[in-house]
Design a protein around this motif. Sequence first.
Motif, PDB file in Angstrom:
ATOM      1  N   GLU A  43       5.039  14.841  -0.312  1.00 14.31           N
ATOM      2  CA  GLU A  43       4.671  13.830  -1.313  1.00 14.31           C
ATOM      3  C   GLU A  43       5.747  12.753  -1.440  1.00 14.31           C
ATOM      4  O   GLU A  43       5.449  11.566  -1.640  1.00 14.31           O
ATOM      5  CB  GLU A  43       4.444  14.510  -2.661  1.00 14.31           C
ATOM      6  N   ASP A  44       7.008  13.158  -1.314  1.00 17.10           N
ATOM      7  CA  ASP A  44       8.096  12.163  -1.330  1.00 17.10           C
ATOM      8  C   ASP A  44       7.979  11.207  -0.146  1.00 17.10           C
ATOM      9  O   ASP A  44       8.196   9.993  -0.269  1.00 17.10           O
ATOM     10  CB  ASP A  44       9.454  12.863  -1.307  1.00 17.10           C
ATOM     11  N   ILE A  45       7.629  11.777   1.005  1.00 13.04           N
ATOM     12  CA  ILE A  45       7.466  10.921   2.194  1.00 13.04           C
ATOM     13  C   ILE A  45       6.346   9.904   1.965  1.00 13.04           C
ATOM     14  O   ILE A  45       6.474   8.710   2.267  1.00 13.04           O
ATOM     15  CB  ILE A  45       7.173  11.789   3.435  1.00 13.04           C
ATOM     16  N   ILE A  46       5.225  10.387   1.387  1.00 15.39           N
ATOM     17  CA  ILE A  46       4.091   9.485   1.114  1.00 15.39           C
ATOM     18  C   ILE A  46       4.488   8.413   0.108  1.00 15.39           C
ATOM     19  O   ILE A  46       4.158   7.234   0.249  1.00 15.39           O
ATOM     20  CB  ILE A  46       2.886  10.295   0.612  1.00 15.39           C
ATOM     21  N   ALA A  47       5.230   8.800  -0.962  1.00 17.97           N
ATOM     22  CA  ALA A  47       5.638   7.825  -1.975  1.00 17.97           C
ATOM     23  C   ALA A  47       6.541   6.757  -1.382  1.00 17.97           C
ATOM     24  O   ALA A  47       6.396   5.570  -1.672  1.00 17.97           O
ATOM     25  CB  ALA A  47       6.344   8.555  -3.120  1.00 17.97           C
ATOM     26  N   ARG A  48       7.494   7.194  -0.530  1.00 19.06           N
ATOM     27  CA  ARG A  48       8.390   6.215   0.095  1.00 19.06           C
ATOM     28  C   ARG A  48       7.623   5.276   1.019  1.00 19.06           C
ATOM     29  O   ARG A  48       7.894   4.069   1.082  1.00 19.06           O
ATOM     30  CB  ARG A  48       9.498   6.927   0.862  1.00 19.06           C
ATOM     31  N   ARG A  49       6.641   5.829   1.720  1.00 13.79           N
ATOM     32  CA  ARG A  49       5.849   4.994   2.617  1.00 13.79           C
ATOM     33  C   ARG A  49       5.009   3.992   1.822  1.00 13.79           C
ATOM     34  O   ARG A  49       4.868   2.829   2.212  1.00 13.79           O
ATOM     35  CB  ARG A  49       4.954   5.873   3.489  1.00 13.79           C
ATOM     36  N   ASP A  50       4.419   4.450   0.697  1.00 15.26           N
ATOM     37  CA  ASP A  50       3.643   3.531  -0.149  1.00 15.26           C
ATOM     38  C   ASP A  50       4.515   2.401  -0.685  1.00 15.26           C
ATOM     39  O   ASP A  50       4.105   1.238  -0.725  1.00 15.26           O
ATOM     40  CB  ASP A  50       3.027   4.294  -1.312  1.00 15.26           C
ATOM     41  N   LYS A  51       5.732   2.741  -1.113  1.00 17.44           N
ATOM     42  CA  LYS A  51       6.639   1.712  -1.624  1.00 17.44           C
ATOM     43  C   LYS A  51       6.990   0.712  -0.540  1.00 17.44           C
ATOM     44  O   LYS A  51       7.043  -0.507  -0.769  1.00 17.44           O
ATOM     45  CB  LYS A  51       7.903   2.374  -2.162  1.00 17.44           C
ATOM     46  N   SER A  52       7.225   1.231   0.676  1.00 19.46           N
ATOM     47  CA  SER A  52       7.540   0.342   1.800  1.00 19.46           C
ATOM     48  C   SER A  52       6.376  -0.587   2.100  1.00 19.46           C
ATOM     49  O   SER A  52       6.565  -1.774   2.370  1.00 19.46           O
ATOM     50  CB  SER A  52       7.901   1.172   3.024  1.00 19.46           C
ATOM     51  N   GLN A  54       4.072  -1.635  -0.039  1.00 17.78           N
ATOM     52  CA  GLN A  54       3.988  -2.620  -1.112  1.00 17.78           C
ATOM     53  C   GLN A  54       5.027  -3.720  -0.932  1.00 17.78           C
ATOM     54  O   GLN A  54       4.741  -4.907  -1.153  1.00 17.78           O
ATOM     55  CB  GLN A  54       4.176  -1.930  -2.461  1.00 17.78           C
ATOM     56  N   GLU A  55       6.243  -3.327  -0.530  1.00 17.06           N
ATOM     57  CA  GLU A  55       7.287  -4.327  -0.313  1.00 17.06           C
ATOM     58  C   GLU A  55       6.915  -5.258   0.841  1.00 17.06           C
ATOM     59  O   GLU A  55       7.122  -6.468   0.769  1.00 17.06           O
ATOM     60  CB  GLU A  55       8.612  -3.629  -0.030  1.00 17.06           C
ATOM     61  N   LYS A  56       6.340  -4.669   1.923  1.00 11.83           N
ATOM     62  CA  LYS A  56       5.936  -5.494   3.060  1.00 11.83           C
ATOM     63  C   LYS A  56       4.782  -6.423   2.675  1.00 11.83           C
ATOM     64  O   LYS A  56       4.728  -7.573   3.109  1.00 11.83           O
ATOM     65  CB  LYS A  56       5.543  -4.611   4.228  1.00 11.83           C
ATOM     66  N   ALA A  57       3.845  -5.922   1.842  1.00  6.37           N
ATOM     67  CA  ALA A  57       2.736  -6.771   1.401  1.00  6.37           C
ATOM     68  C   ALA A  57       3.245  -7.939   0.556  1.00  6.37           C
ATOM     69  O   ALA A  57       2.798  -9.075   0.707  1.00  6.37           O
ATOM     70  CB  ALA A  57       1.733  -5.935   0.602  1.00  6.37           C
ATOM     71  N   ALA A  58       4.225  -7.669  -0.341  1.00  9.66           N
ATOM     72  CA  ALA A  58       4.797  -8.736  -1.155  1.00  9.66           C
ATOM     73  C   ALA A  58       5.538  -9.740  -0.284  1.00  9.66           C
ATOM     74  O   ALA A  58       5.474 -10.954  -0.505  1.00  9.66           O
ATOM     75  CB  ALA A  58       5.737  -8.142  -2.207  1.00  9.66           C
TER      76      ALA A  58
END
Length: 546
Positions: A43-52, A54-58
Motif C-alpha cells: 500500500e505504501d508503494i501504491i501511495a508513493r506511485r499515486d503521489k508521483s 499527481q506531481e507529474k500531472a501537475a
Amino acid sequence: MGGICYTLPMFKPAEIDLDSLPDDPQLLRQMVAVQLGERRHFEDIIARRDKSLQEKAAELKNQSLLVEKLKHQLALLKRRLFGASSEKLKQEIDQLELMIEDLEVDGESAVANSAPPTDREKADREKKKPVRAVLPDHLPREDVVHSPGDCCADCGGLLHNIGEDVLEQLDYVPASYRVIRIRRPKMACRICETVHQVPAPDHAINRGKAAPGLLAHVLMSKYMDHLPLYRQSAIYAREGIVLPRSTMTDWVGQVTRLLTPLYEKLEQHVLAQTSLHGDDTPVPVLHPGKGRTRTGRLWSYVYDGRPRGEEIPPAALFHYSPDRKGDHPRDHLKDYKGLLHTDGYSGFNKLYNRKTDPVREVACWAHVRRKFFDIHQAQASPVTTEVLDLIRTLYQIEREARGDPPDKRRAARKEKAGPLLKQLKAYLDQKQRQLPRKSTLAAAIAYALKRWTALIYYIEDGRAEIDNNAVERSIRPVALGKKNWMFCGSDKGGQRAAMMYSLLETAKMNRINGEAWLTDVLARIAAYPINRVEDFLPWNWKTNNA
C-alpha cells in the motif's frame, strides 16, 4: 493526464495450506503479522506511485499553460515585428506605390497620345474625375496673368473682357530669413541740450539675436516636430547661418523660464475641473557621468469636456519626475477633487484612498479590450469573440451619445449599456471558473473583474468617459518624439519638456497654430503685466486675436 495509463500489480497474499496450520497461537500471530506487513508495504508503494503521478500531472499542466503563454507572447512579438511597422513590409508598400505611380504616369501618357475621346468617353471621364480639394483661404495669393493683349490678332480690333478662367496651384517657397535692425535714434535739444531716446523694448531674450519668430520655430521643431537641436543646427548651416546647438539650448532655457507663469495658470485651469484623464509614459534621461540613460516619467493630466457638450476649453498638463513612485501623482493632484480616468496603475491608489476629498477612480475599457484583442489575434476563441462583440456594442452606444449633456448620457447608458454590462459580468464570472487560472485568457478576465467597479462607474456619472483615450492621444507625440531625440539631457530638460508639451498640446487641442501663438506670446509677454498673463492662454489668445 489523458492518454497516459499505468498498470498497477494487484495485492496477492502468499499461498497458505489451511489444513496444516499450526496450533501454537504465537506462531499464528507471527504468520498474520507477516501478511499484514507485506500488505502495508504494498500500500505504501501504491501511495508513493499515486503521489508521483499527481506531481507529474501537475507538472504537465503547468507546462501546458507555459506553452500557451509563450505562444501568445510569440504571436504578439511576431505582430510587432512583421506588422504594418516592419521595415520589410514598408519596403514592399513603397515598391507597390512606385509601381502604381509608374502605371498612372504611363496611363496619363497613353491618354495624351491617343485619339480624341468620344462624347461617351468624355462623360465617363467626368464621372471618374476626382474632386479637387479647395486650397485654404488664409494662404496668400499671387496672380500670374496670361493676357492675349489689347488688340485682336485677326482683325486688329480692340479687345474687351468677357470673363476669365482661373486655375489655383499650391506652390512652396523655401523658408526665408531676415535680419531685423532695431534702431533708436538719439535726439538732442538745441536749447537745453537734453538728449532724448526711446527706451529699449523688452525682448524674450535680453541682448539676444533671436527674434520671437525664430525662437518659436526652434521650440516647435524641437517639441512638436521632434527635431533635436543638433539637427536644427545642421539645417540652418545649409542656409549659411551659424547657430550652434549650445546657443539654441540657452534659448530654450530662457524661454521656458519666461513662460513659467503661463504654465502655472494652465495648471490652475486643469486642476479646477471635475473630470480628468491621467497617464504616464517613460522617457530616457541621460545619467551624468555614467555614459548611459535611466528612465524618467512624463505624467499627463488632460481635461476634455467636448464629448459631453461642455464649452470649457480643453487642456493638457504635463509633469516630469525622475521615477514612477506613487508619491508623484499624489503631489500633482493634491488639490484636485473629482473623477480620474486611469489604466489601473497602483500609484494612483493613494489618491483614491485619501481620507479627505478622495478622487473617484474611472477605469478604461480600451485597456480591457486591448488585452482580449491581443489574445484574439494570437489565437481566436469563442470567448474572445463574445467579449469583443459586447465591448464593440458598448462603444457604439457611446458614439450615439457623443456631445449630449451628462444627464442625457447617463440615462442612455443606464438604459442601453447597463443590461449589456450585467450580461458581460455574468459571462466573465462563468468563464473564470472554467479556465485554468494561469492561462492568458484567465489573466485578461481577472484584469477586467478586478477593476469592475471602476469600469462600470461611467454609466452612473455622465461626466465620466468609457475609456482613457483622451490622455493617450496627448502622450502620443512624446512616444513618437523619443525615436528622434532619444533622451532628455537631464532632469531639468525633462521639466522643460513637460512645460512645452503642456502649452503646445493645449494649443493643438484648441485648434490653434502653435507657432503663430508662440511667436506672438514671446513678442509681448516680457513686458506684459504679470497679473494678466492668463490673457496668453491659448483659448483667451484665440478670442482676443479673432
